[in-house]
Structures are given as structure tokens and as C-alpha cells.
Design a protein around this motif. Structure first.
Motif, short mmCIF file in Angstrom:
data_model
loop_
_atom_site.label_atom_id
_atom_site.label_comp_id
_atom_site.label_asym_id
_atom_site.label_seq_id
_atom_site.Cartn_x
_atom_site.Cartn_y
_atom_site.Cartn_z
N SER A 1 13.81 60.06 32.51
CA SER A 1 14.10 59.36 33.75
C SER A 1 15.17 60.18 34.45
N LEU A 2 15.06 60.22 35.75
CA LEU A 2 15.97 61.03 36.57
C LEU A 2 16.47 60.16 37.71
N GLU A 3 17.78 60.09 37.83
CA GLU A 3 18.41 59.32 38.89
C GLU A 3 19.47 60.20 39.54
N VAL A 4 19.48 60.22 40.87
CA VAL A 4 20.48 60.98 41.60
C VAL A 4 21.74 60.14 41.65
N LEU B 1 19.95 60.29 49.77
CA LEU B 1 18.78 59.58 50.29
C LEU B 1 18.06 58.81 49.18
N TYR B 2 18.31 59.17 47.93
CA TYR B 2 17.60 58.59 46.79
C TYR B 2 18.48 57.63 45.99
N GLN B 3 19.55 57.18 46.58
CA GLN B 3 20.47 56.29 45.89
C GLN B 3 19.73 55.05 45.39
N GLY C 1 22.68 60.20 34.60
CA GLY C 1 21.51 60.08 35.46
C GLY C 1 20.25 60.67 34.87
N ILE C 2 20.34 61.29 33.71
CA ILE C 2 19.18 61.89 33.05
C ILE C 2 19.07 61.27 31.66
#
Length: 153
Positions: A39-42, A47-49, A24-25
Motif C-alpha cells: 500500500s502506498l500513501e503520500v 493532491l493525493y492526501q 506511508g509504505i
């Protein structure tokens, strides 16, 4: 850059380029030792899916003794996350970037902490004082004296 700062950033960059980013990073830009973007992804349910964000690090001559200036930035197709500790200009109210910064922390440790902060969020909303803060905020988030009094979001 000082030699200490350059050596440290060289070491961190080499570790990142050799597969040191957690899921995710992703490193997007590190052309110099002044500014890096990730880039950052949870991951998982949150809530940020399915949302990706861009995180920018700016380093000064004192890194790692002093913290990097870290903020979310708007890029093509990506917005700044709506979060109780993230202002609409991308500045982040997180003690790890202020009075709890330690030279043992790394860029990736900051990314993981912010990824976790987003993952644990229970309500998408801006900080209560967002409009006032953004109107008067300095360009560099490190010049802000945040109050770290709410770790429940």
C-alpha cells in the motif's frame, strides 16, 4: 527463481519485515518471490492526501539485474492514481523502471520514488496518449518502450 534472485529478494523481504518501510509504505502481500503488493500513501499535503494506492511488483528470474514489473492495481476500496505518468491500466511511465534501472535499487527505493512522484504532482490527469496506450498495451509494463521526456509533473 535463480539463486541470486532468491537471495536478493529474501534479503529485501527480511529488511522490510524488520521495519524497513518508510512512513506511508506498507507490505501487504509477499507470499512468494513472484509477486509482492504494497500500500502506498503520500504523506503531507498533496493532491493525493488521504488516498491509498496498491502497488504491485512482479519479479522475473533476472531480478535484480533486470527491473521488476511495477504497476498500480485496483483493489477493494482503492483506485489507480490519476497522474500524468500513470496510465488507467496502472502502468507507470518512470525511467527508474526502464532505462535508468540499476541493480543497486531496491523495492523500497522504487516505492519511495513513486511516493515522491505522486507527492510532487501539480495536476491530476491521465497521460495524453492514455486511451491509445491502454488499448494496445501488453500485460507486462516492462514490454513497453516508454519515452521519458517529461519530468516536470
Amino acid at each position: 527463481m535463480t539463486s541470486i534472485s532468491s537471495r536478493r529478494l529474501s534479503k529485501e523481504l527480511m529488511e522490510i519485515q524488520n521495519g524497513g518501510c518508510p512512513v506511508g509504505i506498507d507490505l501487504e502481500k509477499a507470499d512468494d518471490f513472484q509477486c509482492w503488493r504494497f500500500s502506498l500513501e503520500v504523506m503531507g499535503e498533496s493532491l493525493y492526501q488521504n488516498e491509498k494506492f496498491t502497488l504491485q511488483f512482479r519479479f522475473d528470474q533476472q531480478y535484480p539485474i533486470s527491473s521488476p514489473a511495477v504497476q498500480f492495481v485496483q483493489t477493494e476500496g482503492r483506485q489507480i492514481p490519476v497522474h500524468p505518468h500513470v496510465y488507467s491500466n496502472g502502468h507507470i511511465c518512470a525511467s527508474i523502471l526502464g532505462n535508468e534501472w540499476s541493480p543497486v535499487l531496491s523495492v523500497i527505493a522504487v516505492c519511495v520514488t513513486l511516493q515522491s512522484m505522486l507527492a510532487s504532482c501539480r495536476e491530476k490527469r491521465r497521460p495524453i496518449d492514455n486511451d491509445r496506450y491502454v488499448k494496445h498495451a501488453p500485460d507486462n509494463p516492462k514490454k513497453t518502450q516508454f519515452q521519458y521526456d517529461d519530468d516536470t509533473v
